[in-house]
Design a protein around this motif. Structure first.
Motif, PDB file in Angstrom:
ATOM      1  N   VAL A  91       6.395  -3.954  12.418  1.00  0.00           N
ATOM      2  CA  VAL A  91       7.076  -4.939  11.569  1.00  0.00           C
ATOM      3  C   VAL A  91       7.722  -4.279  10.359  1.00  0.00           C
ATOM      4  N   ARG A  92       7.006  -3.364   9.743  1.00  0.00           N
ATOM      5  CA  ARG A  92       7.502  -2.741   8.503  1.00  0.00           C
ATOM      6  C   ARG A  92       7.093  -1.270   8.479  1.00  0.00           C
ATOM      7  N   LYS A  93       8.049  -0.414   8.263  1.00  0.00           N
ATOM      8  CA  LYS A  93       7.781   1.021   8.248  1.00  0.00           C
ATOM      9  C   LYS A  93       7.030   1.402   6.971  1.00  0.00           C
ATOM     10  N   SER A  94       6.080   2.312   7.118  1.00  0.00           N
ATOM     11  CA  SER A  94       5.344   2.811   5.962  1.00  0.00           C
ATOM     12  C   SER A  94       4.932   4.247   6.223  1.00  0.00           C
ATOM     13  N   GLY A  95       4.541   4.936   5.171  1.00  0.00           N
ATOM     14  CA  GLY A  95       4.111   6.316   5.315  1.00  0.00           C
ATOM     15  C   GLY A  95       2.664   6.391   5.769  1.00  0.00           C
ATOM     16  N   LEU A  96       2.198   7.611   5.962  1.00  0.00           N
ATOM     17  CA  LEU A  96       0.811   7.845   6.348  1.00  0.00           C
ATOM     18  C   LEU A  96       0.060   8.463   5.182  1.00  0.00           C
ATOM     19  N   THR A  97      -1.142   7.972   4.951  1.00  0.00           N
ATOM     20  CA  THR A  97      -1.969   8.485   3.866  1.00  0.00           C
ATOM     21  C   THR A  97      -3.311   8.941   4.415  1.00  0.00           C
ATOM     22  N   PHE A  98      -3.647  10.192   4.130  1.00  0.00           N
ATOM     23  CA  PHE A  98      -4.930  10.759   4.553  1.00  0.00           C
ATOM     24  C   PHE A  98      -5.734  11.149   3.315  1.00  0.00           C
ATOM     25  N   ALA A  99      -7.053  11.198   3.478  1.00  0.00           N
ATOM     26  CA  ALA A  99      -7.934  11.489   2.343  1.00  0.00           C
ATOM     27  C   ALA A  99      -8.863  12.664   2.651  1.00  0.00           C
ATOM     28  N   PRO A 100      -8.352  13.894   2.542  1.00  0.00           N
ATOM     29  CA  PRO A 100      -9.248  15.053   2.712  1.00  0.00           C
ATOM     30  C   PRO A 100     -10.272  15.157   1.584  1.00  0.00           C
ATOM     31  N   GLU A 101      -9.916  14.611   0.399  1.00  0.00           N
ATOM     32  CA  GLU A 101     -10.761  14.565  -0.804  1.00  0.00           C
ATOM     33  C   GLU A 101     -10.882  15.906  -1.523  1.00  0.00           C
ATOM     34  N   ALA A 102     -10.907  17.013  -0.791  1.00  0.00           N
ATOM     35  CA  ALA A 102     -11.026  18.336  -1.412  1.00  0.00           C
ATOM     36  C   ALA A 102     -10.208  19.339  -0.620  1.00  0.00           C
ATOM     37  N   GLY A 103      -9.757  20.386  -1.300  1.00  0.00           N
ATOM     38  CA  GLY A 103      -8.877  21.358  -0.661  1.00  0.00           C
ATOM     39  C   GLY A 103      -9.602  22.408   0.149  1.00  0.00           C
ATOM     40  N   SER A 104     -10.791  22.779  -0.260  1.00  0.00           N
ATOM     41  CA  SER A 104     -11.529  23.843   0.414  1.00  0.00           C
ATOM     42  C   SER A 104     -12.646  23.256   1.269  1.00  0.00           C
ATOM     43  N   GLN A 105     -13.030  24.008   2.312  1.00  0.00           N
ATOM     44  CA  GLN A 105     -14.132  23.552   3.154  1.00  0.00           C
ATOM     45  C   GLN A 105     -15.432  23.511   2.372  1.00  0.00           C
ATOM     46  N   LYS A 106     -15.587  24.452   1.456  1.00  0.00           N
ATOM     47  CA  LYS A 106     -16.792  24.463   0.622  1.00  0.00           C
ATOM     48  C   LYS A 106     -16.971  23.136  -0.102  1.00  0.00           C
ATOM     49  N   MET A 107     -15.892  22.643  -0.719  1.00  0.00           N
ATOM     50  CA  MET A 107     -16.006  21.403  -1.485  1.00  0.00           C
ATOM     51  C   MET A 107     -16.157  20.185  -0.573  1.00  0.00           C
ATOM     52  N   ARG A 108     -15.539  20.222   0.601  1.00  0.00           N
ATOM     53  CA  ARG A 108     -15.731  19.106   1.533  1.00  0.00           C
ATOM     54  C   ARG A 108     -17.182  19.050   2.015  1.00  0.00           C
ATOM     55  N   ASP A 109     -17.825  20.210   2.107  1.00  0.00           N
ATOM     56  CA  ASP A 109     -19.246  20.225   2.462  1.00  0.00           C
ATOM     57  C   ASP A 109     -20.109  19.772   1.287  1.00  0.00           C
ATOM     58  N   VAL A 110     -19.718  20.146   0.071  1.00  0.00           N
ATOM     59  CA  VAL A 110     -20.453  19.711  -1.121  1.00  0.00           C
ATOM     60  C   VAL A 110     -20.507  18.188  -1.189  1.00  0.00           C
ATOM     61  N   ILE A 111     -19.386  17.539  -0.917  1.00  0.00           N
ATOM     62  CA  ILE A 111     -19.334  16.074  -1.030  1.00  0.00           C
ATOM     63  C   ILE A 111     -19.747  15.373   0.270  1.00  0.00           C
ATOM     64  N   ASN A 112     -20.081  16.172   1.300  1.00  0.00           N
ATOM     65  CA  ASN A 112     -20.509  15.626   2.592  1.00  0.00           C
ATOM     66  C   ASN A 112     -19.403  14.823   3.266  1.00  0.00           C
ATOM     67  N   LYS A 113     -18.186  15.310   3.137  1.00  0.00           N
ATOM     68  CA  LYS A 113     -17.052  14.622   3.769  1.00  0.00           C
ATOM     69  C   LYS A 113     -17.112  14.732   5.283  1.00  0.00           C
ATOM     70  N   GLY A 114     -17.580  15.862   5.780  1.00  0.00           N
ATOM     71  CA  GLY A 114     -17.774  15.989   7.220  1.00  0.00           C
ATOM     72  C   GLY A 114     -16.496  16.173   8.012  1.00  0.00           C
ATOM     73  N   VAL A 115     -15.444  16.670   7.370  1.00  0.00           N
ATOM     74  CA  VAL A 115     -14.192  16.944   8.077  1.00  0.00           C
ATOM     75  C   VAL A 115     -13.765  18.378   7.788  1.00  0.00           C
ATOM     76  N   THR A 116     -12.882  18.896   8.637  1.00  0.00           N
ATOM     77  CA  THR A 116     -12.438  20.279   8.517  1.00  0.00           C
ATOM     78  C   THR A 116     -10.922  20.345   8.376  1.00  0.00           C
ATOM     79  N   GLU A 117     -10.443  21.526   8.060  1.00  0.00           N
ATOM     80  CA  GLU A 117      -8.997  21.753   8.006  1.00  0.00           C
ATOM     81  C   GLU A 117      -8.378  21.514   9.384  1.00  0.00           C
TER      82      GLU A 117
END
Length: 356
Positions: A91-117
């Motif tokens: 119906v309406r075009k929109s962009g895509l938004t993702f939330a890695p939350e942190a730039g490095s794998q170390k910090m994603r593990d610190v916050i328990n994000k559980g995702v990788t590059e």
């Protein structure tokens, strides 16, 4: 999923899904009784809703002729689905938004994000293959145990997203918007013991990232006012004494402070000082393991021991798995409150139906 910075992810435990039929009925009533032309499917992790694909398909079919679109908030990069993303563009075009939350794998593990590059590259790669040429990425700065290298990794990750676009399309020009908010520690989370970065340190990290991103074309940086984050931290972990500061700020003219043109940092500092309080006592001080918190006379069911263990695991960069479809992680909610997870995955995968 148990992100250690997330207040809502702790106090709203356990996961309890609404039935698709309920959501369809609510949507129909909203469209019939309001003038809005967009329905947003909002939760802490919308892409994890077990009935999302059939629900989106049903909603698009129901409301497309009325020019009412369906939107999703920022998505976890490990549960992104191109088919769903395409469908909500009907119906309406929109962009895509993702939330890695942190730039490095170390910090994603610190916050328990559980995702990788790799998860991010797979998600944006699938989007680029389907025709998207721009993405927005959400990050936080000022997280516990963060170094300058971790901050600069945000710019590096944005650059890699651009390169992924080039690899897939053979073209340059992918637009990446980086949104970096300053972290505010919250009660009932693993980071409730954390001393927030002070104003000068947040600003230094913001400009460090800004200078790095300037090196690359078509990458835009948006960041939040660090002063707002400081006042948020005071009230996030304040005791009953900050009520006086709140009243004084109002008496001094504080109104609509969520709008930047109405927010006065100096007015808030004056109110806090006039109340006989020190902002750094609430915002910039690390708590001890045994310190009693002013919010602990109310409990969402998550045990203090669980949160302290999560705080220590953050230091060790250790992950805690998602308990939704795996073993109990011992937070205590289900046992203390006599509740259970409500998940319709099996029921709706078996018959594949979402009724209006």
């Amino acid at each position: 999923r148990g992100c250690r910075f997330c207040h809502a992810g702790m106090v709203y435990r356990p996961v309890r899904e609404r039935k698709p039929e309920v959501l369809m009925n609510l949507s129909r009533k909203l469209v019939d009784n309001t003038g809005y032309n967009e329905i947003s499917l909002v939760s802490l992790s919308s892409a994890d809703y077990s009935c999302l694909a059939p629900l989106v398909h049903k909603m698009i079919g129901e409301f497309k002729d009325e020019r009412v679109s369906v939107s999703l908030p920022s998505l976890r990069i490990d549960s992104f689905c191109v088919a769903i993303a395409k469908e909500v563009q009907a119906v309406r075009k929109s962009g895509l938004t993702f939330a890695p939350e942190a730039g490095s794998q170390k910090m994603r593990d610190v916050i328990n994000k559980g995702v990788t590059e790799e998860d991010l590259m797979n998600a944006v790669g699938a989007a680029f293959e389907s025709g998207w040429n721009s993405v927005k990425l959400y990050f936080m700065i000022g997280l516990p145990y963060e170094t300058d290298e971790d901050v600069l990794a945000i710019a590096d990750l944005a650059r890699k997203v651009q390169y992924k676009y080039f690899q897939i399309t053979g073209k340059r020009g992918c637009k990446v918007t980086v949104s970096a908010s300053s972290f505010v520690p919250k009660p009932y989370t693993a980071f409730q013991w954390f001393a927030q970065n002070d104003l000068e340190e947040i600003r230094r990290k913001q400009f460090l990232l800004k200078d790095e991103i300037k090196k690359y074309k078509n990458i835009t940086l948006n960041y939040h006012d660090a002063k707002t984050g400081t006042i948020e931290a005071v009230f996030a972990r304040g005791d009953r004494r900050v009520g006086k500061a709140l009243l004084l700020a109002w008496q001094k003219g504080a109104r609509f402070d969520g709008w930047s043109d109405c927010f006065s940092y100096e007015r808030w500092l004056e109110a806090i000082s006039d109340a006989g309080l020190d902002k750094d006592f609430y915002a910039a001080r690390e708590r001890g393991e045994q310190e009693a918190f002013p919010w602990e006379h109310i409990s969402p069911g998550v045990s203090r021991r669980f949160l302290w263990n999560e705080w220590r695991k953050a230091y060790a960069q250790q992950l805690t798995h998602d308990c939704r479809r795996a073993s109990c992680t011992g937070c205590g909610v289900c046992q203390a409150l006599g509740v259970k997870i409500v998940d319709y995955k099996e029921a709706y995968q078996n018959n594949g139906e979402v009724q209006a």
